[in-house]
Design a protein around this motif. Structure first.
Motif, mmCIF file in Angstrom:
data_model
loop_
_atom_site.group_PDB
_atom_site.id
_atom_site.type_symbol
_atom_site.label_atom_id
_atom_site.label_comp_id
_atom_site.label_asym_id
_atom_site.label_seq_id
_atom_site.Cartn_x
_atom_site.Cartn_y
_atom_site.Cartn_z
ATOM 1 N N ARG A 107 -10.758 -12.511 45.726
ATOM 2 C CA ARG A 107 -10.260 -11.657 46.804
ATOM 3 C C ARG A 107 -10.005 -10.217 46.397
ATOM 4 N NH1 ARG A 107 -5.165 -14.221 49.578
ATOM 5 N NH2 ARG A 107 -5.386 -12.244 50.697
ATOM 6 N N TRP A 108 -9.614 -9.972 45.147
ATOM 7 C CA TRP A 108 -9.183 -8.633 44.756
ATOM 8 C C TRP A 108 -10.062 -8.052 43.652
ATOM 9 C CZ3 TRP A 108 -5.347 -12.533 45.354
ATOM 10 C CH2 TRP A 108 -4.497 -12.353 46.461
ATOM 11 N N LYS A 109 -10.250 -6.734 43.703
ATOM 12 C CA LYS A 109 -10.996 -6.023 42.669
ATOM 13 C C LYS A 109 -10.078 -5.181 41.783
ATOM 14 C CE LYS A 109 -15.286 -5.685 45.326
ATOM 15 N NZ LYS A 109 -16.313 -4.777 45.873
ATOM 16 N N ILE A 110 -8.813 -5.529 41.768
ATOM 17 C CA ILE A 110 -7.820 -4.808 40.970
ATOM 18 C C ILE A 110 -8.188 -4.917 39.486
ATOM 19 C CG2 ILE A 110 -5.361 -4.704 40.373
ATOM 20 C CD1 ILE A 110 -4.897 -6.300 43.020
ATOM 21 N N PRO A 111 -8.090 -3.826 38.722
ATOM 22 C CA PRO A 111 -8.361 -3.930 37.288
ATOM 23 C C PRO A 111 -7.370 -4.853 36.595
ATOM 24 C CG PRO A 111 -7.516 -1.747 37.841
ATOM 25 C CD PRO A 111 -7.807 -2.417 39.132
ATOM 26 N N VAL A 112 -7.898 -5.655 35.672
ATOM 27 C CA VAL A 112 -7.087 -6.630 34.935
ATOM 28 C C VAL A 112 -7.291 -6.410 33.441
ATOM 29 C CG1 VAL A 112 -6.704 -9.071 34.436
ATOM 30 C CG2 VAL A 112 -7.247 -8.341 36.781
ATOM 31 N N ILE A 113 -6.176 -6.277 32.720
ATOM 32 C CA ILE A 113 -6.214 -6.216 31.259
ATOM 33 C C ILE A 113 -5.620 -7.519 30.733
ATOM 34 C CG2 ILE A 113 -5.425 -5.029 29.183
ATOM 35 C CD1 ILE A 113 -5.191 -2.470 30.820
ATOM 36 N N ILE A 114 -6.423 -8.257 29.974
ATOM 37 C CA ILE A 114 -5.964 -9.512 29.392
ATOM 38 C C ILE A 114 -5.093 -9.230 28.175
ATOM 39 C CG2 ILE A 114 -6.738 -11.541 28.097
ATOM 40 C CD1 ILE A 114 -7.226 -11.973 30.982
ATOM 41 N N LEU A 115 -3.968 -9.927 28.080
ATOM 42 C CA LEU A 115 -3.114 -9.890 26.896
ATOM 43 C C LEU A 115 -3.337 -11.197 26.144
ATOM 44 C CD1 LEU A 115 0.233 -8.655 28.521
ATOM 45 C CD2 LEU A 115 -1.552 -7.258 27.465
ATOM 46 N N SER A 116 -3.807 -11.120 24.894
ATOM 47 C CA SER A 116 -4.086 -12.352 24.174
ATOM 48 C C SER A 116 -3.717 -12.214 22.714
ATOM 49 C CB SER A 116 -5.570 -12.733 24.302
ATOM 50 O OG SER A 116 -6.385 -11.778 23.662
ATOM 51 N N ALA A 117 -3.317 -13.340 22.113
ATOM 52 C CA ALA A 117 -3.042 -13.354 20.679
ATOM 53 C C ALA A 117 -4.352 -13.233 19.921
ATOM 54 C CB ALA A 117 -2.322 -14.647 20.298
ATOM 55 N N LYS A 118 -4.287 -12.703 18.706
ATOM 56 C CA LYS A 118 -5.509 -12.472 17.935
ATOM 57 C C LYS A 118 -6.250 -13.770 17.628
ATOM 58 C CE LYS A 118 -4.234 -8.100 15.810
ATOM 59 N NZ LYS A 118 -4.038 -7.335 14.544
ATOM 60 N N THR A 119 -5.555 -14.894 17.666
ATOM 61 C CA THR A 119 -6.188 -16.178 17.380
ATOM 62 C C THR A 119 -6.952 -16.722 18.584
ATOM 63 O OG1 THR A 119 -4.129 -17.297 17.975
ATOM 64 C CG2 THR A 119 -4.499 -16.813 15.636
ATOM 65 N N MET B 103 -15.174 -13.602 33.006
ATOM 66 C CA MET B 103 -14.634 -13.996 34.306
ATOM 67 C C MET B 103 -14.214 -12.811 35.165
ATOM 68 S SD MET B 103 -12.286 -17.282 33.283
ATOM 69 C CE MET B 103 -12.996 -18.720 32.483
ATOM 70 N N GLY B 104 -14.317 -11.604 34.616
ATOM 71 C CA GLY B 104 -14.029 -10.439 35.445
ATOM 72 C C GLY B 104 -12.899 -9.559 34.988
ATOM 73 N N ALA B 105 -12.317 -9.831 33.805
ATOM 74 C CA ALA B 105 -11.313 -8.914 33.274
ATOM 75 C C ALA B 105 -11.980 -7.593 32.896
ATOM 76 C CB ALA B 105 -10.612 -9.526 32.063
ATOM 77 N N ASP B 106 -11.230 -6.515 32.972
ATOM 78 C CA ASP B 106 -11.773 -5.190 32.688
ATOM 79 C C ASP B 106 -11.568 -4.765 31.242
ATOM 80 O OD1 ASP B 106 -12.495 -4.035 35.549
ATOM 81 O OD2 ASP B 106 -10.635 -5.163 35.722
ATOM 82 N N ASP B 107 -10.593 -5.369 30.572
ATOM 83 C CA ASP B 107 -10.314 -5.006 29.187
ATOM 84 C C ASP B 107 -9.398 -6.075 28.624
ATOM 85 O OD1 ASP B 107 -10.304 -3.594 26.832
ATOM 86 O OD2 ASP B 107 -9.082 -1.931 27.550
ATOM 87 N N TYR B 108 -9.202 -6.051 27.309
ATOM 88 C CA TYR B 108 -8.221 -6.939 26.701
ATOM 89 C C TYR B 108 -7.511 -6.190 25.589
ATOM 90 C CZ TYR B 108 -11.477 -7.591 22.798
ATOM 91 O OH TYR B 108 -12.314 -7.379 21.733
ATOM 92 N N ILE B 109 -6.326 -6.656 25.288
ATOM 93 C CA ILE B 109 -5.554 -6.078 24.191
ATOM 94 C C ILE B 109 -4.875 -7.221 23.455
ATOM 95 C CG2 ILE B 109 -3.561 -5.655 25.683
ATOM 96 C CD1 ILE B 109 -3.006 -3.138 23.995
ATOM 97 N N SER B 110 -4.921 -7.170 22.129
ATOM 98 C CA SER B 110 -4.412 -8.265 21.317
ATOM 99 C C SER B 110 -2.920 -8.112 21.037
ATOM 100 C CB SER B 110 -5.159 -8.326 19.982
ATOM 101 O OG SER B 110 -6.528 -8.597 20.186
ATOM 102 N N LYS B 111 -2.220 -9.207 21.063
ATOM 103 C CA LYS B 111 -0.823 -9.250 20.659
ATOM 104 C C LYS B 111 -0.754 -9.469 19.149
ATOM 105 C CE LYS B 111 0.784 -11.641 24.851
ATOM 106 N NZ LYS B 111 1.403 -12.906 25.317
ATOM 107 N N PRO B 112 0.183 -8.836 18.455
ATOM 108 C CA PRO B 112 1.089 -7.792 18.955
ATOM 109 C C PRO B 112 0.344 -6.470 19.092
ATOM 110 C CG PRO B 112 1.423 -8.111 16.616
ATOM 111 C CD PRO B 112 0.415 -9.143 17.034
#
Length: 235
Positions: free
Chosen positions: A72-84, A95-104
């Motif tokens: 339904r939405w085209k809002i930008p999504v940044i995934i937050l994920s652990a390095k593992t 699946m359509g995420a626009d970017d990701y950033i690793s924790k920490p």
């Protein structure tokens, strides 16, 4: 100007609190959710400009929530994920995420990624940069062929003519390795000789200093030892 609203989704309440405080300090409006289902409920009642979405959450996890919200939405999504969780990063982007950033993550990096995605979403309007032939997009790096500038993590980068030519060549062929001699002949339009490798290396170093967060540990322009240089691909 109306405040931009960011939805922070994570089952760790301490992370939600700290990220929310950081975003509010940067003058963003923040709404919160603690699992995927809550995030979808927030989207039903709130106008959201960007989503920071954790992967591992109870109930409806981040990737499942991403699949549903993309219906339904085209809002930008940044995934937050652990390095593992490397496979989750890849799955999220597919699946359509626009970017990701690793924790920490560092606060400065998070804010840079947020600004970059909001800029792409608002400044270029409903037309995705990928649909504009004047823009080459790779992760949070954008090359504007009309203005002959680069935009990285939301900030404009001014390039010399030769730097622009090298970056254009690499971004037009992501993943392809170019020997220094080939880069020189294409960008300088001259036949390469034994001295061109150092010339190209110096220009590559200057490009990295301008577009990379850490020029010594580059994300985009990579060296393939003994062969040449390439642009790492980020979909």
């Amino acid at each position: 100007m109306e405040q931009e609203t960011i939805l922070v989704v994570d089952d760790n309440r301490e992370i939600v609190f700290s990220v929310s405080e950081l975003l509010r300090y940067e003058n963003y409006r923040v709404v919160q959710a603690y699992n995927g289902m809550e995030a979808l409920e927030v989207l039903e009642r709130e106008k959201v400009d960007l989503i920071l979405l954790d992967v591992m959450m109870p109930g409806l996890n981040g990737l499942s929530a991403l699949m549903k919200l993309r219906e339904r939405w085209k809002i930008p999504v940044i995934i937050l994920s652990a390095k593992t969780e490397e496979s989750d990063k890849v799955s999220g982007l597919m699946m359509g995420a626009d970017d990701y950033i690793s924790k920490p993550f560092q606060a400065a990096e998070l804010i840079a990624r947020v600004r970059a995605q909001l800029r792409r979403y608002h400044v270029w309007g409903s037309q995705a940069p990928e649909e504009n032939q004047d823009l080459l997009v790779n992760g949070t790096l954008v090359l504007d062929k009309k203005q002959r500038i680069a935009v990285v993590d939301g900030r404009d980068v001014r390039l010399t003519a030769k730097e622009y030519g090298i970056l254009l060549l690499l971004m037009e062929h992501p993943g392809q390795v170019f020997p220094a001699e080939q880069i020189y002949e294409r960008v300088w339009n001259e036949e390469a000789d034994y001295a061109v490798e150092n010339t190209v290396m110096v220009h590559i170093r200057h490009i990295r200093e301008k577009i990379e967060i850490d020029a010594k540990n580059p994300r985009y322009v990579k060296v393939v030892w003994g062969i040449g240089y390439k642009m790492e691909r980020y979909d």
